[in-house]
Scaffold this motif. Structure first.
Motif, mmCIF file in Angstrom:
data_model
loop_
_atom_site.group_PDB
_atom_site.id
_atom_site.type_symbol
_atom_site.label_atom_id
_atom_site.label_comp_id
_atom_site.label_asym_id
_atom_site.label_seq_id
_atom_site.Cartn_x
_atom_site.Cartn_y
_atom_site.Cartn_z
ATOM 1 N N ARG A 140 0.830 -1.207 0.000
ATOM 2 C CA ARG A 140 0.000 0.000 0.000
ATOM 3 C C ARG A 140 0.864 1.256 0.000
ATOM 4 O O ARG A 140 0.488 2.285 -0.499
ATOM 5 C CB ARG A 140 -0.924 0.007 1.231
ATOM 6 C CG ARG A 140 -2.047 -1.016 1.160
ATOM 7 C CD ARG A 140 -3.174 -0.670 2.109
ATOM 8 N NE ARG A 140 -2.691 -0.528 3.477
ATOM 9 C CZ ARG A 140 -2.574 -1.534 4.335
ATOM 10 N NH1 ARG A 140 -2.949 -2.731 3.970
ATOM 11 N NH2 ARG A 140 -2.116 -1.338 5.557
ATOM 12 N N LYS A 141 2.058 1.087 0.595
ATOM 13 C CA LYS A 141 2.940 2.252 0.698
ATOM 14 C C LYS A 141 4.362 1.835 0.319
ATOM 15 O O LYS A 141 4.864 0.828 0.831
ATOM 16 C CB LYS A 141 2.899 2.750 2.148
ATOM 17 C CG LYS A 141 3.720 3.982 2.418
ATOM 18 C CD LYS A 141 3.454 4.418 3.845
ATOM 19 C CE LYS A 141 4.370 5.517 4.291
ATOM 20 N NZ LYS A 141 4.161 5.852 5.714
ATOM 21 N N LEU A 142 4.965 2.603 -0.569
ATOM 22 C CA LEU A 142 6.325 2.280 -1.009
ATOM 23 C C LEU A 142 7.194 3.529 -0.909
ATOM 24 O O LEU A 142 6.826 4.596 -1.409
ATOM 25 C CB LEU A 142 6.275 1.786 -2.457
ATOM 26 C CG LEU A 142 7.622 1.587 -3.163
ATOM 27 C CD1 LEU A 142 8.453 0.514 -2.467
ATOM 28 C CD2 LEU A 142 7.422 1.202 -4.626
ATOM 29 N N ILE A 143 8.330 3.366 -0.235
ATOM 30 C CA ILE A 143 9.284 4.473 -0.111
ATOM 31 C C ILE A 143 10.613 4.016 -0.708
ATOM 32 O O ILE A 143 11.228 3.061 -0.214
ATOM 33 C CB ILE A 143 9.489 4.871 1.370
ATOM 34 C CG1 ILE A 143 8.146 5.292 1.980
ATOM 35 C CG2 ILE A 143 10.527 5.973 1.511
ATOM 36 C CD1 ILE A 143 8.194 5.519 3.474
ATOM 37 N N LEU A 144 11.031 4.677 -1.759
ATOM 38 C CA LEU A 144 12.324 4.365 -2.378
ATOM 39 C C LEU A 144 13.250 5.548 -2.146
ATOM 40 O O LEU A 144 12.962 6.658 -2.587
ATOM 41 C CB LEU A 144 12.180 4.168 -3.884
ATOM 42 C CG LEU A 144 11.471 2.934 -4.413
ATOM 43 C CD1 LEU A 144 11.435 2.963 -5.931
ATOM 44 C CD2 LEU A 144 12.179 1.669 -3.953
ATOM 45 N N ALA A 145 14.350 5.297 -1.455
ATOM 46 C CA ALA A 145 15.281 6.392 -1.190
ATOM 47 C C ALA A 145 16.700 5.836 -1.155
ATOM 48 O O ALA A 145 17.240 5.536 -0.086
ATOM 49 C CB ALA A 145 14.933 7.066 0.134
ATOM 50 N N PRO A 146 17.316 5.657 -2.314
ATOM 51 C CA PRO A 146 18.682 5.095 -2.337
ATOM 52 C C PRO A 146 19.638 5.945 -1.497
ATOM 53 O O PRO A 146 19.460 7.154 -1.402
ATOM 54 C CB PRO A 146 19.064 5.165 -3.815
ATOM 55 C CG PRO A 146 17.804 5.353 -4.547
ATOM 56 C CD PRO A 146 16.848 6.041 -3.635
ATOM 57 N N LEU A 147 20.619 5.271 -0.909
ATOM 58 C CA LEU A 147 21.523 5.990 -0.007
ATOM 59 C C LEU A 147 22.637 6.716 -0.740
ATOM 60 O O LEU A 147 23.367 7.488 -0.174
ATOM 61 C CB LEU A 147 22.124 5.014 1.008
ATOM 62 C CG LEU A 147 21.120 4.500 2.035
ATOM 63 C CD1 LEU A 147 21.747 3.430 2.903
ATOM 64 C CD2 LEU A 147 20.584 5.624 2.897
ATOM 65 N N HIS A 148 22.818 6.448 -1.990
ATOM 66 C CA HIS A 148 23.793 7.216 -2.759
ATOM 67 C C HIS A 148 23.355 7.257 -4.213
ATOM 68 O O HIS A 148 22.518 6.469 -4.649
ATOM 69 C CB HIS A 148 25.220 6.659 -2.611
ATOM 70 C CG HIS A 148 25.416 5.332 -3.277
ATOM 71 N ND1 HIS A 148 26.415 5.109 -4.181
ATOM 72 C CD2 HIS A 148 24.741 4.169 -3.169
ATOM 73 C CE1 HIS A 148 26.339 3.843 -4.593
ATOM 74 N NE2 HIS A 148 25.344 3.268 -3.989
ATOM 75 N N MET A 149 23.928 8.174 -4.943
ATOM 76 C CA MET A 149 23.506 8.365 -6.321
ATOM 77 C C MET A 149 23.981 7.191 -7.182
ATOM 78 O O MET A 149 25.169 6.970 -7.340
ATOM 79 C CB MET A 149 24.103 9.672 -6.830
ATOM 80 C CG MET A 149 23.373 10.235 -8.007
ATOM 81 S SD MET A 149 24.255 11.670 -8.568
ATOM 82 C CE MET A 149 22.947 12.805 -8.852
ATOM 83 N N THR A 150 23.043 6.410 -7.671
ATOM 84 C CA THR A 150 23.420 5.272 -8.501
ATOM 85 C C THR A 150 23.400 5.717 -9.960
ATOM 86 O O THR A 150 22.381 6.137 -10.467
ATOM 87 C CB THR A 150 22.397 4.132 -8.310
ATOM 88 O OG1 THR A 150 22.074 4.068 -6.931
ATOM 89 C CG2 THR A 150 22.948 2.810 -8.770
ATOM 90 N N THR A 151 24.544 5.655 -10.585
ATOM 91 C CA THR A 151 24.600 6.124 -11.979
ATOM 92 C C THR A 151 24.932 4.966 -12.917
ATOM 93 O O THR A 151 25.463 3.942 -12.503
ATOM 94 C CB THR A 151 25.683 7.204 -12.134
ATOM 95 O OG1 THR A 151 26.855 6.729 -11.487
ATOM 96 C CG2 THR A 151 25.249 8.516 -11.523
ATOM 97 N N PHE A 152 24.618 5.178 -14.157
ATOM 98 C CA PHE A 152 24.878 4.142 -15.154
ATOM 99 C C PHE A 152 26.367 4.093 -15.492
ATOM 100 O O PHE A 152 27.071 5.093 -15.436
ATOM 101 C CB PHE A 152 24.062 4.411 -16.415
ATOM 102 C CG PHE A 152 22.593 4.120 -16.242
ATOM 103 C CD1 PHE A 152 22.080 2.873 -16.566
ATOM 104 C CD2 PHE A 152 21.742 5.080 -15.748
ATOM 105 C CE1 PHE A 152 20.733 2.588 -16.408
ATOM 106 C CE2 PHE A 152 20.387 4.814 -15.574
ATOM 107 C CZ PHE A 152 19.885 3.569 -15.903
#
Ligand SMILES: [Zn+2]
Length: 480
Positions: A234-246
């Motif tokens: 019902r609730k989703l929080i996405l907050a990566p701890l560092h900048m993930t780059t390609f």
């Protein structure tokens, strides 16, 4: 005079029973069900480990919710609870009627006694359900017939002793009990560890998932498999701890793109999603519209913060039906400067009868952009909170905005940026700040009476504080 309420006869009886542990254990079998919650509560508080253990094993109600008793978790008493479950599973208890269906370990706010009493009354409905389930025993139903153990998990690199003990206990009983986690928070834990846990807990029971991880884009691919099974989120929080780059290597980048696409496609599995929060999810750059396009439900909350957005993402807002009943829209820190905001205006029109909270702090909008939003903003009659701090608006457009707000009958909190005219060479002029904010306040008061309103300057470059005008002026440290 302080007169203490004398203990009830029942309380006196319970205390007297627990004074002699051996006697209490002996009489547990004859204890009326109605006394179980009171005796259990007292035994729990006084840490009578053996009694707690025995009482869990013979609990007469379908549910035992102990969270309210565990405000200060104690490993010994926690072990006793789990030992009680083990005893219930043992051979010598097989001939007894199995009343306990759910052991709820979540530390949620409720009254222990009420939970037991209510469950006692509703016991028959649960029993009926179980009989229905017993008609055809599919693997899924078989799982549900097992004793359910419910817990919330906050998984960090260093687990506390209780968590470590619990997770170890869980792993050893994965085939005999049904493990459910309602709220799962995952912090920078290696994926292999998470995998072990996700293999035990019923993914379909997870209602809230919070992900703060340092996984690479390729590791995300492994998680996607489990992610898609959480159909009842019902609730989703996405907050990566560092900048993930390609990656800059072409071959790796192709694999990473495939991994991200796979992750995004899982959003089409969520049948109940209501609240979606994404912060600094830079790996989704230019693909936010794909996520929104996958959504199967109408959201109440959309929060995309500190994100590098594109015109393409923004264009999608106005045609994404999943957003048309939003109550809370949060785009803080998502820079909108230089973008055409007409799609956002179209979205605001769509949600004008539902939107309660609008947060556009730090979007670095300018006059012409706010001007584009004004007709729609003024129609948002359900707004209770608006936050427009850290945008670059002139006195003229702020006055026009306030004049458009006579429809905002429910507004409680209003946060506006101080007008650009307050600054002299990027520093706040004390006199102009007070004078202009007070003029804006007068403009508003001519239309309606604000409840909680503030105008705030940009952060002072010298002291890192803001000047804030509410009913009074609060200047940054440099003015003291
Ligand atoms: Zn200052």
């Amino acid at each position: 005079m302080n007169i203490q309420t004398p203990p009830t006869l029942q309380e006196l009886a319970v205390r007297s029973l627990l004074r002699n542990e051996a006697m209490a254990m002996f009489y547990l079998g004859e204890l009326p069900a109605v006394l179980f919650p009171e005796v259990f509560k007292e035994a729990f508080a006084r840490r009578h480990i053996n009694i707690v253990k025995e009482m869990v094993a013979v609990w007469p109600f379908p549910r035992l919710a102990v969270g309210a008793l565990m405000e200060t978790p104690n490993l010994e008493i926690y072990k006793a609870l789990l030992d009680g479950v083990d005893m219930e599973l043992k051979e010598e208890f097989q001939h007894r009627e199995k009343n306990l269906k759910v052991l709820d370990l979540r530390n949620v706010h409720h009254t222990f006694w009420n939970i037991c009493a209510d469950e006692g009354k509703s016991g028959c409905s649960s029993e009926t359900l179980d009989k229905k389930q017993a008609v055809k025993v599919f693997p899924r139903y078989a799982l549900r017939q097992r004793l359910r153990v419910i817990a919330d998990l906050s998984l960090k690199l260093s687990l506390n002793k209780t968590q470590a003990y619990f997770l170890n206990w869980v792993q050893q009983r994965k085939s005999s009990l049904h493990f459910c986690c309602i709220k799962m928070k995952i912090w920078s834990l290696p994926f292999q560890d998470i995998k072990g846990i996700l293999n035990v807990f019923d993914k379909e029971q997870i209602a809230e998932l919070e992900l703060h991880t340092k996984w690479t884009l390729l590791q995300l691919r492994h998680f996607a498999h489990y992610f898609g099974q959480m159909r009842n989120l019902r609730k989703l929080i996405l907050a990566p701890l560092h900048m993930t780059t390609f990656s800059t290597i072409e071959r790796t980048r192709v694999r990473e793109t495939r991994s991200v696409n796979n992750f995004i496609s899982q959003f089409s599995q969520f049948n109940c999603l209501q609240h979606l929060f994404m912060s600094q999810v830079h790996f989704l750059r230019v693909q936010m519209h794909q996520i929104l396009g996958c959504l199967m439900t109408r959201l109440e909350t959309l929060s995309i913060t500190n994100y590098i957005t594109s015109q393409r993402d923004l264009n999608f807002l106005s045609c994404c039906e999943s957003l048309f009943q939003l109550k809370h829209l949060d785009l803080r820190g998502t820079v909108l400067y230089s973008l055409d905001l007409m799609p956002l205006r179209a979205l605001l029109h769509k949600v004008e009868d539902t939107l309660e909270i609008l947060q556009l702090e730090g979007c670095r909008m300018i006059d012409s952009q706010l001007n584009a939003l004004l007709p729609a903003l003024g129609q948002c009659s359900q707004l209770t909170k608006i936050n427009l701090y850290k945008n670059d608006f002139s006195m003229h457009i702020l006055r026009a905005l306030l004049q458009h707000t006579d429809n905002w009958n429910k507004i409680v909190v209003e946060q506006y940026p101080a007008p650009l005219e307050c600054y002299e060479l990027s520093h706040v002029s004390r006199e102009r700040f007070s004078q202009l904010c007070s003029q804006l306040m007068a403009t508003l008061r001519a239309i309606r009476q604000p409840k909680n309103i503030a105008f705030a300057s940009k952060m002072c470059q010298r002291c890192a504080k803001h000047c804030v005008y509410t009913q009074v002026t609060r200047l940054c440290r440099c003015w003291h």
